[in-house]
Design an enzyme around this catalytic site. Structure first.
Site, PDB file in Angstrom:
ATOM      1  N   ASP A   1       3.188  -5.799   4.779  1.00 42.44           N
ATOM      2  CA  ASP A   1       1.844  -6.056   5.284  1.00 42.44           C
ATOM      3  C   ASP A   1       1.385  -7.470   4.950  1.00 42.44           C
ATOM      4  OD1 ASP A   1       1.123  -5.760   2.468  1.00 42.44           O
ATOM      5  OD2 ASP A   1       1.140  -3.601   2.821  1.00 42.44           O
TER       6      ASP A   1
ATOM      7  N   HIS B   1      15.716 -13.132  12.595  1.00 42.30           N
ATOM      8  CA  HIS B   1      15.494 -11.683  12.753  1.00 42.30           C
ATOM      9  C   HIS B   1      16.326 -11.074  13.871  1.00 42.30           C
ATOM     10  CE1 HIS B   1      13.094 -13.441  15.885  1.00 42.30           C
ATOM     11  NE2 HIS B   1      12.925 -12.248  16.437  1.00 42.30           N
ATOM     12  N   ASP B   2      16.909 -11.912  14.718  1.00 50.15           N
ATOM     13  CA  ASP B   2      17.716 -11.426  15.835  1.00 50.15           C
ATOM     14  C   ASP B   2      19.214 -11.591  15.601  1.00 50.15           C
ATOM     15  OD1 ASP B   2      15.785 -10.431  17.550  1.00 50.15           O
ATOM     16  OD2 ASP B   2      15.452 -12.349  18.556  1.00 50.15           O
TER      17      ASP B   2
ATOM     18  N   ASN C   1       0.811  -1.226   0.000  1.00 47.30           N
ATOM     19  CA  ASN C   1       0.000   0.000   0.000  1.00 47.30           C
ATOM     20  C   ASN C   1       0.842   1.272   0.000  1.00 47.30           C
ATOM     21  OD1 ASN C   1       0.950   0.052   2.594  1.00 47.30           O
ATOM     22  ND2 ASN C   1      -1.059  -0.095   3.594  1.00 47.30           N
TER      23      ASN C   1
ATOM     24  N   GLU D   1      12.236 -20.543  21.556  1.00 49.25           N
ATOM     25  CA  GLU D   1      13.481 -19.800  21.673  1.00 49.25           C
ATOM     26  C   GLU D   1      13.979 -20.013  23.100  1.00 49.25           C
ATOM     27  OE1 GLU D   1      15.166 -15.265  21.049  1.00 49.25           O
ATOM     28  OE2 GLU D   1      13.297 -15.567  22.160  1.00 49.25           O
TER      29      GLU D   1
ATOM     30  N   ASP E   1       8.612 -17.016  22.149  1.00 53.14           N
ATOM     31  CA  ASP E   1       9.675 -16.046  22.404  1.00 53.14           C
ATOM     32  C   ASP E   1      10.139 -16.067  23.856  1.00 53.14           C
ATOM     33  OD1 ASP E   1      11.123 -13.470  21.501  1.00 53.14           O
ATOM     34  OD2 ASP E   1       9.998 -12.788  23.249  1.00 53.14           O
TER      35      ASP E   1
ATOM     36  N   ASP F   1       4.082 -15.809  16.174  1.00 52.79           N
ATOM     37  CA  ASP F   1       5.039 -15.554  17.244  1.00 52.79           C
ATOM     38  C   ASP F   1       4.233 -15.386  18.536  1.00 52.79           C
ATOM     39  OD1 ASP F   1       7.613 -14.920  18.384  1.00 52.79           O
ATOM     40  OD2 ASP F   1       8.148 -14.133  16.413  1.00 52.79           O
TER      41      ASP F   1
END
Length: 558
Positions: free
Chosen positions: A29, A328-329, A23, A256, A199, A98
């Site tokens: 998104d 992502h970490d 968008n 995790e 997490d 998550d």
């Protein structure tokens, strides 16, 4: 081992904010995820893990949740999420969410009510304690730096936050909190979510006396992980969580977990463990510095070989690990683990071969399949990650120059993995028509999906072949359930292992040295006819049981 529906599956992590913007607001998104389901299906993906898409102030990129029942409007609507579930199901794919339940956002209504009355009902949803002699209740340093206790203005109270001060820890000793969390989890499972990535879950058990520990830094504080390591009983909480939620739905759960005690592996991921699987962080843990990123350790391939084989051996008769190169970490594996002379497509394919063919569940992070790399940022202001900004400050305070502190960020920042997905060579890598929320890696002109899909020898097509081989009728049994048998462990420059069942053996041989290497796979009286199943260079020299590999070559034989 009990056979489960998720055995033999391949998972893919999507960081929605950086995957695809449809968008023009510069933020990825849900519509972008839906639009690329066929892309993931063609790669061979079965399970998609979405990093947090819940309502959040995004202090820690969605890991600070202000409403567990809402999709944040930057990602779309609940109707679009339901559409995603339906479209994934049409393709025999599964969506996992998550699950962030050690803490919530300070904007959550529970915490806002708690602040008004720390001694009331909602105060007991968290950990409010009075300070000692004008100081915090104990000398814990949070994972993101600074005290893990934040003072409530106008009172004698502090609240505990193991991460950012905007992420107050939830009180798992309170039955009302557990009921709230279990109800929420079951709501998502009823909706059709196949499971969760869970997490920071080891942190839910606290020593309620919150004792001080010997300081481990000049700030007089100690890492809060000391308290985590020193307390027992987390297994009881995790088992209660499983029985009230995941178990009822046969859900897939990947945890995790750091700071687990050595004898708890079976309790965590055995046949009747708390979770289906958990990530193998052994390679990542080798990089931890004694004081921060500025003294983080370099990881050599010899070190990588040792820790991977050790982790595989530990869980051989216990359960499955979730195998990763990056997430992502963490920074990009292509930049972190490969020596300079192998930071090319051959080396990236070699690294992928080692990881994808291990025993366990392969997790591929977005962009890994095209060999995305770390991103040089010009200034600390270009970074968004809260942890990166803290580590930069730690480095400067320790006496590092700006250049040295920035180099530490380049090598270790979580934002390396969070730069937008590189779809093509158009403006902003085809990620957005607007201004991206985070810096796009300038190498997108050369490294992007469109270029890779137009070239048969690309990293993308190699990953597709790896996954297809792993899941093929002829080899799925050995690649799913076969043991990992290390080979040539004392030979420099070779990372090799066999996958072995009672009636089948496959060899994975890689050469990470600068020179050509020749090895004999079998003794003379074991002369099965070996076939090349996959070769990242398509030119392996195989003569009977003798194989010659050039630098950066990875070969699978069966």
């Amino acid at each position: 081992m009990k056979r489960k529906w998720w055995h033999g599956k391949v998972a893919y992590q999507i960081y929605p904010k950086s995957f695809q913007d449809t968008n023009g607001d510069g933020i990825g998104d849900l519509r972008g995820v839906i639009d690329h389901l066929d892309y993931l299906k063609s790669l061979g993906i079965d399970i998609i893990w979405l990093s947090p898409i819940y309502q959040s102030p995004f202090v820690d990129q969605g890991y600070d949740i202000s409403d567990y029942y809402k999709i944040d409007e930057i990602f779309g609507t609940m109707e679009e999420f339901d559409e995603l579930l339906a479209e994934a199901k049409k393709r025999d794919m599964y969506i996992i969410m998550d699950l962030v339940i050690n803490h919530c956002s300070d904007q959550h209504e529970w915490f806002q009510k708690a602040l008004k009355d720390p001694e009331g009902k909602y105060g007991d949803y968290f950990y409010f304690r009075k300070g000692k002699d004008g100081n915090p209740p104990s000398n814990y340093r949070s994972y993101f730096g600074g005290s893990a206790w934040e003072k409530v203005e106008g009172t004698d109270y502090y609240y505990l936050h193991m991460f950012a001060k905007e992420q107050p820890d939830l009180n798992w000793n309170n039955p009302e909190v557990l009921n709230e969390l279990y109800t929420m989890i079951n709501w998502w499972l009823d909706k059709g979510v196949a499971g969760f990535r869970i997490d920071a879950i080891i942190n839910i058990k606290k020593d309620l006396s919150f004792p001080d520990y010997e300081p481990d830094g000049p700030d007089g504080m100690t890492g809060i992980f000391r308290m985590v390591e020193g307390v027992d009983g987390v297994g009881e909480l995790l088992e209660d969580l499983k029985k009230h939620t995941f178990e009822k739905y046969d859900a897939f759960t990947v945890a995790e977990v750091f700071n687990m005690k050595k004898d708890e592996l079976e309790e965590f991921i055995g046949d009747d463990g708390h979770f289906s699987t958990m990530f193998d962080f052994s390679a990542h843990e080798m990089t931890f510095g004694d004081h921060g990123w500025y003294d983080a350790k370099k990881v050599g391939f010899d070190d990588l070989k040792k820790v991977i084989f050790h982790a595989q051996k530990e869980c051989e008769d216990v359960g499955f690990l979730a195998n990763i190169i990056e997430n992502h970490d963490e920074p990009r594996g292509a930049s972190r683990y490969l020596p300079d002379y192998l930071q090319n497509e051959d080396g990236i394919k070699l690294l992928g071969t080692i990881s994808v063919m291990l025993r366990g569940i392969p997790f591929i992070y977005q962009g890994q399949e095209i060999g995305m790399r770390n991103c040089h940022m010009a200034s600390i202001d270009d970074y968004n990650d809260i942890s990166t900004k803290n580590e930069y400050a730690v480095a400067i305070d320790a006496g590092c120059t700006v250049e040295e502190a920035m180099e530490a960020c380049y090598e270790n920042s979580r934002d390396n993995a969070r730069t937008p997905m590189q779809w093509d060579d158009s403006a902003q890598a085809g990620f957005t028509t607007g201004t991206p929320w985070l810096f796009v890696n300038p190498n997108y002109k050369e490294i992007n999906v469109k270029e890779q899909l137009g070239r048969e020898d690309s990293v993308w097509y190699y990953y597709q072949k790896l996954i297809a081989l792993r899941k093929s009728e002829d080899y799925k049994e050995v690649f799913t359930y076969g043991k990992v048998v290390p080979m040539f462990v004392e030979k420099d420059g070779i990372f090799a292992y066999a996958r072995k069942t009672e009636d089948q053996t496959v060899y994975i041989i890689t050469n990470y040295s600068r020179e050509d290497i020749t090895v004999d796979l079998l003794t003379a009286n074991e002369q099965p006819k070996l076939h090349v199943l996959l070769d990242n260079k398509n030119d392996v020299c195989l003569n009977g049981n003798r194989i010659r590999l050039s630098s950066g070559q990875a070969v699978i034989l069966g």
